[in-house]
Design a protein around this motif. Sequence first.
Motif: not given
Length: 251
Positions: A67, A69-70, A72-73
Amino acid sequence: MPGRKSAWLPDQHGAWAMLAVPFLAGTWLAPRPGWAHAALFAAWLLGYAAVFHGQQWLRLRRVARRRPDTAARHVRPALVLGAACAAIGLPLAAAYPWLLLAAAAAAPFVAVNTWYAGRGRERALANGLAAVVPACGMLLVAAGLGGLPAAAAWRPALACLLYFAGTVPYVKTMIRERNSRSYRRASVACHAAALAVAACLSPWLAIPFAAYLARAALLPGRALKPPAVGAIEIVCSAALLATLVLVFGGG
């Protein structure tokens, strides 16, 4: 949702008192508090938030490979908050170059925290203790910024270090290590030693530190919820701040 502004605020609630109390004590003890303190406090909080998101990015990039995106946020908050910290901090450093030495002194402790974060071991006892040192050192920085020499500020700074270092094992006995007798014994021993040292700094400091020892001895095992534990620590932190100002602020 991750993109909301509330997600930009670090969720380490116990850190806020540690960030604020030493800084405010140093500011209020200084003979000449001013605008530079407000700017430095803003830079200090922004820098903490930026480093927090950077460390979370390192941690999640390692443990959440499926994941991305976890992790990257956390990039955008780290960059934006870091830029805001620099925008405030660089003019301050230009006006007060010795602040760069203070930042350099804090850097090794930040590096330790980053190392632990990158390995997913943020809850390690040594990591918590490493975080306490630069936070309490900010009392010396804030005091120096207002004209109070280190020779007059080291005792309240040490008192802060004694208290916040003690909260590291104590909070563990209330939450993650609530069933560990060895942690409870270590926490009580640390608080007893802190009481002895604090009393040497000022007999008046024995009053709050005796209360801290009592809570370390009596509260573990009572199944208090984390919000209750946090509320107690807010009261303890406020009591420390008030005591430092009253004891060491008499000119």
